[in-house]
Design a protein around this motif. Sequence first.
Motif, PDB file in Angstrom:
ATOM      1  N   UNK A   1       5.017  25.426 -45.488  1.00 20.46           N
ATOM      2  CA  UNK A   1       5.002  25.454 -43.689  1.00 20.46           C
ATOM      3  C   UNK A   1       6.142  26.356 -43.333  1.00 20.46           C
ATOM      4  N   UNK A   2       5.771  27.499 -42.404  1.00 19.69           N
ATOM      5  CA  UNK A   2       6.489  28.427 -41.909  1.00 19.69           C
ATOM      6  C   UNK A   2       7.872  27.775 -41.056  1.00 19.69           C
ATOM      7  N   UNK A   3       8.898  28.062 -41.332  1.00 15.94           N
ATOM      8  CA  UNK A   3      10.086  27.579 -40.614  1.00 15.94           C
ATOM      9  C   UNK A   3      10.963  28.859 -40.200  1.00 15.94           C
ATOM     10  N   UNK A   4      11.638  28.622 -38.999  1.00 16.67           N
ATOM     11  CA  UNK A   4      12.609  29.522 -38.621  1.00 16.67           C
ATOM     12  C   UNK A   4      13.875  28.777 -38.134  1.00 16.67           C
ATOM     13  N   UNK A   5      14.922  29.531 -38.045  1.00 16.64           N
ATOM     14  CA  UNK A   5      16.317  29.062 -37.326  1.00 16.64           C
ATOM     15  C   UNK A   5      16.664  29.986 -36.170  1.00 16.64           C
ATOM     16  N   UNK A   6      17.309  29.274 -35.380  1.00 18.07           N
ATOM     17  CA  UNK A   6      17.724  29.896 -34.239  1.00 18.07           C
ATOM     18  C   UNK A   6      18.536  29.200 -33.300  1.00 18.07           C
ATOM     19  N   UNK A   7      18.791  29.558 -31.868  1.00 16.90           N
ATOM     20  CA  UNK A   7      19.689  28.894 -31.002  1.00 16.90           C
ATOM     21  C   UNK A   7      18.918  28.276 -29.873  1.00 16.90           C
ATOM     22  N   UNK A   8      18.949  27.102 -29.362  1.00 11.60           N
ATOM     23  CA  UNK A   8      18.371  26.455 -28.350  1.00 11.60           C
ATOM     24  C   UNK A   8      19.050  27.024 -27.066  1.00 11.60           C
ATOM     25  N   UNK A   9      18.243  27.629 -26.474  1.00 11.95           N
ATOM     26  CA  UNK A   9      18.765  28.463 -25.152  1.00 11.95           C
ATOM     27  C   UNK A   9      18.374  27.628 -23.720  1.00 11.95           C
ATOM     28  N   UNK A  10      17.502  26.763 -23.924  1.00 15.36           N
ATOM     29  CA  UNK A  10      16.720  26.277 -22.667  1.00 15.36           C
ATOM     30  C   UNK A  10      16.262  25.002 -22.914  1.00 15.36           C
TER      31      UNK A  10
ATOM     32  N   UNK B   1      20.252  19.434 -27.785  1.00 19.03           N
ATOM     33  CA  UNK B   1      20.808  19.805 -26.677  1.00 19.03           C
ATOM     34  C   UNK B   1      20.848  21.384 -26.698  1.00 19.03           C
ATOM     35  N   UNK B   2      21.070  22.005 -25.347  1.00 14.98           N
ATOM     36  CA  UNK B   2      21.199  23.444 -25.365  1.00 14.98           C
ATOM     37  C   UNK B   2      22.461  23.954 -25.892  1.00 14.98           C
ATOM     38  N   UNK B   3      22.408  24.972 -26.959  1.00  9.67           N
ATOM     39  CA  UNK B   3      23.572  25.232 -27.640  1.00  9.67           C
ATOM     40  C   UNK B   3      23.597  24.783 -29.142  1.00  9.67           C
ATOM     41  N   UNK B   4      22.554  23.907 -29.354  1.00  7.55           N
ATOM     42  CA  UNK B   4      22.295  23.258 -30.921  1.00  7.55           C
ATOM     43  C   UNK B   4      21.735  24.586 -31.487  1.00  7.55           C
ATOM     44  N   UNK B   5      22.144  24.521 -32.808  1.00  4.77           N
ATOM     45  CA  UNK B   5      21.387  25.830 -33.705  1.00  4.77           C
ATOM     46  C   UNK B   5      20.302  24.534 -34.251  1.00  4.77           C
ATOM     47  N   UNK B   6      19.100  25.272 -34.606  1.00  3.73           N
ATOM     48  CA  UNK B   6      17.895  24.593 -34.742  1.00  3.73           C
ATOM     49  C   UNK B   6      17.064  25.043 -35.769  1.00  3.73           C
ATOM     50  N   UNK B   7      16.407  24.155 -36.426  1.00  4.37           N
ATOM     51  CA  UNK B   7      15.488  24.636 -37.736  1.00  4.37           C
ATOM     52  C   UNK B   7      14.087  24.257 -36.792  1.00  4.37           C
ATOM     53  N   UNK B   8      13.204  25.187 -36.857  1.00  4.51           N
ATOM     54  CA  UNK B   8      11.989  24.970 -36.235  1.00  4.51           C
ATOM     55  C   UNK B   8      10.751  25.220 -37.131  1.00  4.51           C
TER      56      UNK B   8
ATOM     57  N   UNK C   1       2.022  30.347 -32.317  1.00 10.67           N
ATOM     58  CA  UNK C   1       3.251  30.650 -32.053  1.00 10.67           C
ATOM     59  C   UNK C   1       4.520  29.540 -31.337  1.00 10.67           C
ATOM     60  N   UNK C   2       3.904  28.403 -31.386  1.00  8.69           N
ATOM     61  CA  UNK C   2       5.003  27.456 -31.088  1.00  8.69           C
ATOM     62  C   UNK C   2       5.458  26.503 -32.103  1.00  8.69           C
ATOM     63  N   UNK C   3       6.219  25.344 -31.725  1.00  5.78           N
ATOM     64  CA  UNK C   3       6.881  24.762 -32.968  1.00  5.78           C
ATOM     65  C   UNK C   3       7.545  23.442 -32.667  1.00  5.78           C
ATOM     66  N   UNK C   4       8.111  23.014 -33.640  1.00  6.93           N
ATOM     67  CA  UNK C   4       8.726  21.628 -33.449  1.00  6.93           C
ATOM     68  C   UNK C   4      10.118  21.943 -34.088  1.00  6.93           C
ATOM     69  N   UNK C   5      11.065  21.420 -33.404  1.00  6.29           N
ATOM     70  CA  UNK C   5      12.442  21.365 -33.520  1.00  6.29           C
ATOM     71  C   UNK C   5      12.460  20.295 -34.851  1.00  6.29           C
ATOM     72  N   UNK C   6      12.879  20.548 -36.035  1.00  5.60           N
ATOM     73  CA  UNK C   6      13.035  19.401 -37.079  1.00  5.60           C
ATOM     74  C   UNK C   6      14.314  19.001 -37.598  1.00  5.60           C
ATOM     75  N   UNK C   7      15.256  19.930 -37.491  1.00  8.23           N
ATOM     76  CA  UNK C   7      16.570  19.712 -37.652  1.00  8.23           C
ATOM     77  C   UNK C   7      17.608  20.481 -36.757  1.00  8.23           C
ATOM     78  N   UNK C   8      18.926  19.927 -36.610  1.00  6.33           N
ATOM     79  CA  UNK C   8      19.884  20.779 -35.816  1.00  6.33           C
ATOM     80  C   UNK C   8      21.100  20.928 -36.484  1.00  6.33           C
ATOM     81  N   UNK C   9      21.916  21.751 -36.660  1.00  3.46           N
ATOM     82  CA  UNK C   9      23.221  22.029 -37.200  1.00  3.46           C
ATOM     83  C   UNK C   9      24.132  21.244 -36.672  1.00  3.46           C
ATOM     84  N   UNK C  10      25.338  21.216 -37.505  1.00  2.00           N
ATOM     85  CA  UNK C  10      26.522  20.475 -37.260  1.00  2.00           C
ATOM     86  C   UNK C  10      27.004  20.992 -35.918  1.00  2.00           C
ATOM     87  N   UNK C  11      27.632  20.149 -35.193  1.00  5.73           N
ATOM     88  CA  UNK C  11      28.164  20.682 -33.824  1.00  5.73           C
ATOM     89  C   UNK C  11      29.677  20.618 -33.887  1.00  5.73           C
TER      90      UNK C  11
END
Length: 295
Positions: free
Chosen positions: A1-10, A41-48, A54-64
């Motif tokens: 399964x293709x995964x990416x990591x990034x920042x939730x901005x909206x 939340x906005x500002x969370x680092x997320x694993x998608x 080209x869409x996805x699901x947030x499956x994990x968020x980083x420590x805040x």
Amino acid sequence: MDTKSGLIIKAMSGFYYVKCGDDLIECRARGLFRKQGQEVLVGDTAKVEMTDGGKGYVVDIGERKNVLVRPPLANIDQLVMVISTCEPLPNLLVIDRLIAIAERKGIDPLLVFTKKDMADSQRYAEIYRHAGFRVAEVSNITGEGIDAVRAQLSGKISAFSGNSGVGKSSLLNCLDKRLAIPTAEISQKLGRGRHTTRHIELFPLPEGGYVADTPGFSSLDLERCEVILKEDLAECFREFADYSDKCKFTGCSHTKEKGCAVLAALERGEIEPSRHASYISMWNDVKDLKEWELK
């Protein structure tokens, strides 16, 4: 399964928009967050986890490192408090409540006084400079002070907050004209502005970093969403730090005790009277509150 990591901005209407490199991915959150009672939340680092189209699901968020309830944001570097010098006049107690919340959460406050072209902001600005805070005085009309604020935003995630009508959205538009955030005129009848921000969003800046535009709030909102117990309150007033461990008695409340070093500093003019008055007001609000009552 293709995964990416990034920042939730909206975040809007159950959708999360995650910035992964040059891509902005529209996502839903997996049901596990709801089952665990965890809010994304906005500002969370997320694993998608990517799906078709080209869409996805947030499956994990980083420590805040921190979270604000209002505005609902995570991992904020600094809280930019936009305060009008006039129309509406500053409410120092509201300002000091929000500063205390930011201090408690390890978020660095930056105070920006607007409408410098309409009234003198110096007397307010000096209160907070004396207390050890970064302060800027700006005019959204003439552009005075805008560059100084812009320099403070580079490379940071900054939440912009302030009461309605203070010129918060106008300031953001001055900082970066691409934002084109809607603004509202002051209601002459009500003596305050109308809310113009409908969701939380991080906007990228050309110099690097992000800013968040957030809905206006009131003192009552702050009291309901963020409570600081009396045992922790003095630590949220940074100008007390040089004196609080010099008080005659352990556990001094810094309100009326004989031998209180904070009160002595207040008498000598080393602590601003309005700041201590806000502390007293906040202390009285929570003096009988117990930690178990918040659960």
